[in-house]
Scaffold this motif. Structure first.
Motif, PDB file in Angstrom:
ATOM      1  N   TRP A  93       0.836  -1.197   0.000  1.00  0.00           N
ATOM      2  CA  TRP A  93       0.000   0.000   0.000  1.00  0.00           C
ATOM      3  C   TRP A  93       0.875   1.252   0.000  1.00  0.00           C
ATOM      4  O   TRP A  93       1.857   1.328   0.723  1.00  0.00           O
ATOM      5  N   THR A  94       0.504   2.224  -0.814  1.00  0.00           N
ATOM      6  CA  THR A  94       1.197   3.511  -0.722  1.00  0.00           C
ATOM      7  C   THR A  94       0.222   4.524  -0.167  1.00  0.00           C
ATOM      8  O   THR A  94      -0.950   4.528  -0.537  1.00  0.00           O
ATOM      9  N   THR A  95       0.684   5.365   0.745  1.00  0.00           N
ATOM     10  CA  THR A  95      -0.215   6.342   1.327  1.00  0.00           C
ATOM     11  C   THR A  95       0.403   7.733   1.318  1.00  0.00           C
ATOM     12  O   THR A  95       1.610   7.889   1.501  1.00  0.00           O
ATOM     13  N   GLY A  96      -0.462   8.722   1.066  1.00  0.00           N
ATOM     14  CA  GLY A  96      -0.013  10.100   1.115  1.00  0.00           C
ATOM     15  C   GLY A  96      -0.368  10.738   2.442  1.00  0.00           C
ATOM     16  O   GLY A  96      -0.104  11.914   2.662  1.00  0.00           O
ATOM     17  N   LEU A  97      -1.001   9.929   3.317  1.00  0.00           N
ATOM     18  CA  LEU A  97      -1.529  10.509   4.555  1.00  0.00           C
ATOM     19  C   LEU A  97      -0.496  10.523   5.679  1.00  0.00           C
ATOM     20  O   LEU A  97      -0.836  10.789   6.831  1.00  0.00           O
ATOM     21  N   MET A  98       0.779  10.191   5.373  1.00  0.00           N
ATOM     22  CA  MET A  98       1.805  10.190   6.403  1.00  0.00           C
ATOM     23  C   MET A  98       2.668  11.441   6.321  1.00  0.00           C
ATOM     24  O   MET A  98       3.587  11.605   7.109  1.00  0.00           O
ATOM     25  N   GLY A 158       1.403  15.372   1.534  1.00  0.00           N
ATOM     26  CA  GLY A 158       0.354  14.466   1.110  1.00  0.00           C
ATOM     27  C   GLY A 158      -1.016  14.957   1.549  1.00  0.00           C
ATOM     28  O   GLY A 158      -1.972  14.969   0.772  1.00  0.00           O
ATOM     29  N   TRP A 159      -1.117  15.381   2.815  1.00  0.00           N
ATOM     30  CA  TRP A 159      -2.385  15.911   3.332  1.00  0.00           C
ATOM     31  C   TRP A 159      -2.799  17.156   2.573  1.00  0.00           C
ATOM     32  O   TRP A 159      -3.965  17.339   2.240  1.00  0.00           O
ATOM     33  N   LYS A 160      -1.805  18.028   2.300  1.00  0.00           N
ATOM     34  CA  LYS A 160      -2.122  19.259   1.569  1.00  0.00           C
ATOM     35  C   LYS A 160      -2.629  18.927   0.169  1.00  0.00           C
ATOM     36  O   LYS A 160      -3.538  19.572  -0.338  1.00  0.00           O
ATOM     37  N   SER A 161      -2.007  17.897  -0.434  1.00  0.00           N
ATOM     38  CA  SER A 161      -2.358  17.569  -1.825  1.00  0.00           C
ATOM     39  C   SER A 161      -3.752  16.981  -1.940  1.00  0.00           C
ATOM     40  O   SER A 161      -4.399  17.127  -2.969  1.00  0.00           O
ATOM     41  N   ILE A 162      -4.209  16.298  -0.885  1.00  0.00           N
ATOM     42  CA  ILE A 162      -5.476  15.586  -1.026  1.00  0.00           C
ATOM     43  C   ILE A 162      -6.675  16.508  -0.781  1.00  0.00           C
ATOM     44  O   ILE A 162      -7.802  16.178  -1.149  1.00  0.00           O
ATOM     45  N   ILE A 163      -6.429  17.690  -0.178  1.00  0.00           N
ATOM     46  CA  ILE A 163      -7.561  18.547   0.194  1.00  0.00           C
ATOM     47  C   ILE A 163      -8.395  18.948  -1.019  1.00  0.00           C
ATOM     48  O   ILE A 163      -9.601  18.677  -1.077  1.00  0.00           O
ATOM     49  N   LEU A 164      -7.755  19.573  -2.014  1.00  0.00           N
ATOM     50  CA  LEU A 164      -8.528  20.066  -3.159  1.00  0.00           C
ATOM     51  C   LEU A 164      -9.237  18.948  -3.924  1.00  0.00           C
ATOM     52  O   LEU A 164     -10.439  19.066  -4.190  1.00  0.00           O
ATOM     53  N   PRO A 165      -8.535  17.853  -4.296  1.00  0.00           N
ATOM     54  CA  PRO A 165      -9.255  16.789  -5.011  1.00  0.00           C
ATOM     55  C   PRO A 165     -10.407  16.198  -4.196  1.00  0.00           C
ATOM     56  O   PRO A 165     -11.493  15.964  -4.738  1.00  0.00           O
ATOM     57  N   ALA A 166     -10.185  15.989  -2.893  1.00  0.00           N
ATOM     58  CA  ALA A 166     -11.243  15.374  -2.076  1.00  0.00           C
ATOM     59  C   ALA A 166     -12.454  16.296  -1.994  1.00  0.00           C
ATOM     60  O   ALA A 166     -13.596  15.837  -2.076  1.00  0.00           O
ATOM     61  N   VAL A 167     -12.219  17.604  -1.817  1.00  0.00           N
ATOM     62  CA  VAL A 167     -13.336  18.545  -1.756  1.00  0.00           C
ATOM     63  C   VAL A 167     -14.083  18.546  -3.091  1.00  0.00           C
ATOM     64  O   VAL A 167     -15.316  18.491  -3.137  1.00  0.00           O
ATOM     65  N   THR A 168     -13.339  18.578  -4.197  1.00  0.00           N
ATOM     66  CA  THR A 168     -13.964  18.562  -5.518  1.00  0.00           C
ATOM     67  C   THR A 168     -14.857  17.346  -5.694  1.00  0.00           C
ATOM     68  O   THR A 168     -16.010  17.443  -6.119  1.00  0.00           O
ATOM     69  N   LEU A 169     -14.303  16.194  -5.326  1.00  0.00           N
ATOM     70  CA  LEU A 169     -15.017  14.937  -5.527  1.00  0.00           C
ATOM     71  C   LEU A 169     -16.204  14.813  -4.573  1.00  0.00           C
ATOM     72  O   LEU A 169     -17.247  14.266  -4.929  1.00  0.00           O
ATOM     73  N   GLY A 170     -16.053  15.354  -3.337  1.00  0.00           N
ATOM     74  CA  GLY A 170     -17.075  15.139  -2.334  1.00  0.00           C
ATOM     75  C   GLY A 170     -18.206  16.154  -2.353  1.00  0.00           C
ATOM     76  O   GLY A 170     -19.250  15.937  -1.749  1.00  0.00           O
ATOM     77  N   LEU A 171     -18.001  17.279  -3.056  1.00  0.00           N
ATOM     78  CA  LEU A 171     -18.963  18.373  -2.977  1.00  0.00           C
ATOM     79  C   LEU A 171     -20.363  17.968  -3.456  1.00  0.00           C
ATOM     80  O   LEU A 171     -21.364  18.313  -2.825  1.00  0.00           O
ATOM     81  N   PHE A 172     -20.412  17.215  -4.556  1.00  0.00           N
ATOM     82  CA  PHE A 172     -21.719  16.803  -5.061  1.00  0.00           C
ATOM     83  C   PHE A 172     -22.428  15.915  -4.043  1.00  0.00           C
ATOM     84  O   PHE A 172     -23.608  16.100  -3.746  1.00  0.00           O
ATOM     85  N   GLN A 173     -21.687  14.956  -3.474  1.00  0.00           N
ATOM     86  CA  GLN A 173     -22.273  14.067  -2.469  1.00  0.00           C
ATOM     87  C   GLN A 173     -22.710  14.874  -1.250  1.00  0.00           C
ATOM     88  O   GLN A 173     -23.731  14.592  -0.648  1.00  0.00           O
ATOM     89  N   LEU A 174     -21.911  15.881  -0.911  1.00  0.00           N
ATOM     90  CA  LEU A 174     -22.246  16.720   0.242  1.00  0.00           C
ATOM     91  C   LEU A 174     -23.618  17.362   0.034  1.00  0.00           C
ATOM     92  O   LEU A 174     -24.493  17.274   0.896  1.00  0.00           O
ATOM     93  N   THR A 175     -23.818  17.997  -1.133  1.00  0.00           N
ATOM     94  CA  THR A 175     -25.095  18.664  -1.368  1.00  0.00           C
ATOM     95  C   THR A 175     -26.238  17.659  -1.363  1.00  0.00           C
ATOM     96  O   THR A 175     -27.299  17.901  -0.790  1.00  0.00           O
ATOM     97  N   LEU A 176     -25.983  16.509  -1.972  1.00  0.00           N
ATOM     98  CA  LEU A 176     -27.023  15.482  -2.057  1.00  0.00           C
ATOM     99  C   LEU A 176     -27.439  14.999  -0.667  1.00  0.00           C
ATOM    100  O   LEU A 176     -28.622  14.971  -0.315  1.00  0.00           O
ATOM    101  N   ILE A 177     -26.437  14.636   0.159  1.00  0.00           N
ATOM    102  CA  ILE A 177     -26.736  14.093   1.481  1.00  0.00           C
ATOM    103  C   ILE A 177     -27.366  15.162   2.360  1.00  0.00           C
ATOM    104  O   ILE A 177     -28.302  14.911   3.115  1.00  0.00           O
ATOM    105  N   MET A 178     -26.872  16.402   2.245  1.00  0.00           N
ATOM    106  CA  MET A 178     -27.431  17.483   3.039  1.00  0.00           C
ATOM    107  C   MET A 178     -28.918  17.657   2.745  1.00  0.00           C
ATOM    108  O   MET A 178     -29.740  17.755   3.654  1.00  0.00           O
ATOM    109  N   ARG A 179     -29.274  17.666   1.472  1.00  0.00           N
ATOM    110  CA  ARG A 179     -30.681  17.835   1.109  1.00  0.00           C
ATOM    111  C   ARG A 179     -31.508  16.654   1.596  1.00  0.00           C
ATOM    112  O   ARG A 179     -32.653  16.804   2.017  1.00  0.00           O
ATOM    113  N   LEU A 180     -30.910  15.474   1.535  1.00  0.00           N
ATOM    114  CA  LEU A 180     -31.612  14.273   1.980  1.00  0.00           C
ATOM    115  C   LEU A 180     -31.881  14.332   3.482  1.00  0.00           C
ATOM    116  O   LEU A 180     -33.005  14.120   3.946  1.00  0.00           O
TER     117      LEU A 180
END
Lengths: 301, 329
Positions: B175-180, B184-206
């Motif tokens: 396994w390779t991890t960027g979370l150590m 790595g933590w800085k790099s994952i913030i923008l992609p994770a927010v981008t990917l999660g934003l749609f789910q966030l709005t969906l779940i919030m409305r639900l």
């Protein structure tokens, strides 16, 4: 006719929602702008002869170096962004409309047959629909586009790219129409007028098209409106990933893909304006779809 | 119960075989990988030898049977593009995609539930209206545009966060991890927010609509009448009852996250499976494409199966209905 329309329930529910009126106005303006693009743009952005490299990277009019000649600035080849966006809107809307029509025709046909004929045909069709529903539409569209890209010579593919896209997006969206039409057909089929049509010996195809179809169209229209927004987004996404329309006749998605290359060098307007146009268009169509769903829903009246 | 489980499992297996057959059949007609590997001075004998070595000269069903046999043993063939075993490529890319998807889902849940509860409890508050309007905008913005906007603001203008790659990666076994690492933590913030934003709005409305619904029920009124604190009513009784549909939808959305990771990974040049798939599509790299599709299918079918079974376990009414049906009542 007009007077009757102006007095209908739908018209009143339309008038009473300010958001919907604004959304409709925005949609109409955008469709008109796209249709009239060749006559209202200062430049034909697809004609390499009309571009001057010396005009490249002009910022929009309100920045320090902007000029009224290029209101929204220019890209790396001196292409006027305003013209490019209107032409891009043309491509995006064309692909969106055609894809929705294709998905709708396919879904209605398949749904009518499944609902009316029943039996093994129905089982096979609906199982197929279930399997396809397991996968997100974007993945299916991406696959179909990728497969055709590899099957056809690059030159031919570029020429028919728009139709390939329509096909890919249409195929990935037919399931919703089919399910809705099938469900309504199952209900309609038991009603007396269908029984009567059957008794006098009409051909099943005729019964389906002339008698059942008009009665199941309401929900289909709602899906189609929301589906237009989805189709436009899917097209933009595929074009952004580089598997959509070719850069010679860019859609909004292609423009964003091109503009993305200049994000780091500070020419933000090349990517932001097509992006805003796309977002506003999709938002407006989505709002219209929301309203239509409520207006046509008898439970909410 | 057991019959139900067996029925669902068999259905799922059938779907998997169909997906495998379809993907393999379609990719049989896609381009000619040998054409892309040869140079100008390759002799026809060399071409024939390459064909033989890659097993491309055999009948379709033989190729498919061999493919499936190998797949069941964990051997996905050799990538035509990189001439490396596909399972090696996937193993290399899988951690990046799973890490990104996990963080995206986590981000979505952590923000969506409190926001949903708030907008549900205080529907008229101006903040609630603002959140709802924002969520509509969020649904209308395509994933790639959100990514570009985030890059523009936090990468280019503010210069706070890196805009491509995973940062420093630590290897732990396979396994390779960027979370150590900090980068790595800085790099994952923008992609994770981008990917999660749609789910966030969906779940919030639900969560919001579920909360509104639950708060109208009699048992909530009764709980209030008994004089329970707002906190106990809202979180102990109301929120708990909204969580079943939320869990279901979140589970189903995991599949969507994996699919949309293709787009996010392209925007942020994230070295995951989506990027690998897109490159494979552009090169007509059949083994990689079929492997990716099979894995995705396995993942999706698995999630659907688990959700179905969870439903059955969580909601006793389903069981009662089914038993009643079976007895012919």
């Amino acid at each position: 006719m007009l007077a009757r329309m102006l007095d209908s329930d739908i018209w009143h529910s339309f008038r009473s929602s300010r958001t919907t009126v604004v959304a409709a106005a925005v949609t109409i303006v955008m469709v008109l702008a796209a249709v009239l693009a060749p006559w209202i743009t200062p430049q034909n952005p697809w004609d390499p002869g009309a571009l001057q490299l010396i005009d490249a990277f002009n910022p929009p009019v309100w920045s320090k170096d902007g000029s009224w000649q290029f209101v929204l600035g220019t890209d790396d080849q001196g292409r006027d962004m305003f013209s490019a966006i209107l032409y891009g809107l043309r491509v995006s809307l064309t692909v969106g409309f055609l894809a929705v029509l294709f998905a709708m025709a396919l879904g209605i046909a398949v749904g009518l047959i499944a609902g009316y004929v029943g039996g093994v045909t129905e089982t096979i069709i609906m199982r197929l629909a279930d399997v396809q529903l397991t996968f997100p539409t974007i993945l299916i569209a991406l696959m179909i586009d990728g497969v055709t890209r590899a099957m056809l010579p690059a030159d031919l593919h570029n020429r028919i790219a728009v139709f390939v896209l329509v096909f890919a997006i249409g195929i990935s969206n037919w399931v919703q129409y089919a399910r809705t039409v099938r469900a309504s057909t199952l209900v309609e089929k038991r009603k007396e007028y269908v029984q009567a049509a059957r008794v006098i010996g009409l051909h099943p195809a005729l019964i389906m098209l002339k008698h059942v179809l008009p009665n199941v169209m309401g929900p289909v229209l709602v899906i189609a409106t929301v589906g237009l927004a989805v189709a436009i987004l899917t097209e933009a996404t595929l074009s952004f990933l580089g598997v959509g329309v070719p850069p010679t006749a860019p859609s909004l998605g292609t423009l964003i893909r091109i503009g993305n290359n200049f994000l780091f060098s500070g020419e933000w307007w090349i990517v932001i304006f097509p992006g805003i146009t796309l977002a506003v268009l999709v938002l407006a169509v989505n709002l219209l779809g929301d309203w239509l769903r409520d207006a046509l829903n008898p439970k909410l009246r | 119960m057991i019959a139900y489980i067996i029925e669902r499992v068999i259905q799922s297996l059938l779907v998997l075989v169909v997906v495998a057959l379809v993907s393999f059949a379609v990719f049989q007609f896609v381009g000619d990988p040998v054409q892309q590997m040869i140079g100008q001075d390759t002799t026809p004998e060399d071409v024939a030898r390459m064909r033989r070595n890659l097993g491309l000269d055999e009948p379709f069903l033989v190729q498919f049977a061999r493919f499936m046999g190998n797949v069941l043993q964990g051997d996905f063939g050799v990538s035509l593009r990189t001439v490396r075993p596909v399972n090696e490529l996937i193993a290399e890319r899988l951690p990046a995609t799973l890490e990104l998807s996990g963080m995206a889902a986590l981000f979505a849940l952590v923000f969506a539930i409190p926001l949903g509860v708030f907008t549900g409890l205080k529907p008229q508050h101006w903040l609630s209206r603002a959140f709802l309007a924002l969520s509509l905008v969020g649904i209308s913005l395509p994933t790639f545009l959100i990514g570009i906007l985030l890059i523009l603001v936090f990468g280019v203008i503010l210069g706070w966060l890196p805009t491509f790659g995973r940062g420093d990666v630590t290897r732990i076994g396979f396994w390779t991890t960027g979370l150590m690492s900090v980068s790595g933590w800085k790099s994952i913030i923008l992609p994770a927010v981008t990917l999660g934003l749609f789910q966030l709005t969906l779940i919030m409305r639900l969560v919001r609509s579920e909360m509104l619904e639950v708060l109208r029920t009699d048992y909530i009124k009764f709980a209030r009448a008994r004089g329970l604190t707002n906190r106990a009513v809202h979180f102990g009784h109301a929120l708990k009852n909204t969580l079943i549909p939320v869990i279901t939808i979140t589970g189903l959305q995991l599949g969507g996250i994996i699919a949309f990771a293709i787009i996010t990974e392209t925007v942020f040049q994230w070295p995951g499976m989506g990027l690998l798939f897109l490159q494979a599509v552009q090169f007509a790299d059949i083994p990689v494409m079929s492997t990716y599709l099979l894995l995705i299918a396995l993942f999706f079918v698995g999630i659907n199966l688990i959700v179905d079974l969870l439903y059955y376990l969580v909601d006793p009414r389903l069981r009662a209905d089914r038993n009643a049906l079976e007895r012919g009542v």
